[in-house]
Design a protein around this motif. Structure first.
Motif, PDB file in Angstrom:
ATOM      1  N   SER A  37       1.179  -5.721   3.277  1.00 37.70           N
ATOM      2  CA  SER A  37       0.118  -6.202   4.036  1.00 37.70           C
ATOM      3  C   SER A  37       0.040  -7.687   3.449  1.00 37.70           C
ATOM      4  O   SER A  37      -0.164  -7.864   2.170  1.00 37.70           O
ATOM      5  N   TRP A  38      -0.036  -8.582   4.606  1.00 34.17           N
ATOM      6  CA  TRP A  38      -0.038 -10.140   4.017  1.00 34.17           C
ATOM      7  C   TRP A  38      -0.748 -10.872   5.355  1.00 34.17           C
ATOM      8  O   TRP A  38      -0.323 -10.471   6.514  1.00 34.17           O
ATOM      9  N   LYS A  65       0.826  -1.374   0.108  1.00 39.15           N
ATOM     10  CA  LYS A  65      -0.034  -0.005  -0.037  1.00 39.15           C
ATOM     11  C   LYS A  65       0.813   1.128   0.070  1.00 39.15           C
ATOM     12  O   LYS A  65       1.675   1.373   0.953  1.00 39.15           O
ATOM     13  N   HIS A 118      -1.091  -9.458   8.601  1.00 38.02           N
ATOM     14  CA  HIS A 118       0.025  -8.586   9.080  1.00 38.02           C
ATOM     15  C   HIS A 118       0.400  -7.364   8.363  1.00 38.02           C
ATOM     16  O   HIS A 118       0.145  -7.474   6.953  1.00 38.02           O
ATOM     17  N   GLU A 119       0.833  -6.228   9.001  1.00 38.21           N
ATOM     18  CA  GLU A 119       1.380  -5.199   8.246  1.00 38.21           C
ATOM     19  C   GLU A 119       2.742  -4.812   8.570  1.00 38.21           C
ATOM     20  O   GLU A 119       2.768  -4.743   9.829  1.00 38.21           O
TER      21      GLU A 119
END
Length: 132
Positions: free
Chosen positions: A65-66, A30, A69-70
């Motif tokens: 972001s995955w 992002k 989690h970020e």
């Protein structure tokens, strides 16, 4: 005998200080200029590799972001199909362990059942092998 002394050549040091793990999960970078969707293919406490069709330029910062989690990082290299990020702060080992342990299973049918011929006999050779 200084003339015959071997010159010591310094070995190049590996720039990476953290263990890297191969992973495969959906991820999004992002950024102010727009999001980049792709797959996380490499992860360590120091950084990550994001495979995406449109990687951002080197020097761009963003939030990776995955899997819930970020983590904030900066793009340190980019090529046609991927980019490498260095995290602002080290990633906790627990997050790495959760990511490595997560296996994504693609959804959808394994085969198109309309392409499977029904009611047809196998070839003679296949039936002889199964009988014998």
């Amino acid at each position: 005998m200084g003339l015959f002394r071997r010159n010591q050549v310094a070995k190049p040091q590996d720039r990476r200080v953290a263990t890297r793990y191969s992973v495969d999960c959906a991820a999004t970078l992002k950024m102010l200029g727009g999001d980049r969707h792709g797959r996380l293919s490499d992860l360590s406490e120091a950084g990550a590799r994001l495979d995406t069709p449109t990687p951002p330029s080197e020097g761009v910062s963003g939030l990776l972001s995955w899997n819930g989690h970020e983590h904030f990082g900066k793009v340190v290299w980019a090529n046609e199909r991927s980019c490498g990020l260095v995290f602002e702060r080290p990633l906790p080992q627990s997050v790495i362990d959760q990511t490595v342990d997560t296996v994504e299973v693609p959804s959808g049918p394994v085969a198109n059942f309309g392409n499977i011929p029904l009611g047809q006999r196998r070839s003679r050779r296949a039936s002889l092998v199964s009988e014998g």
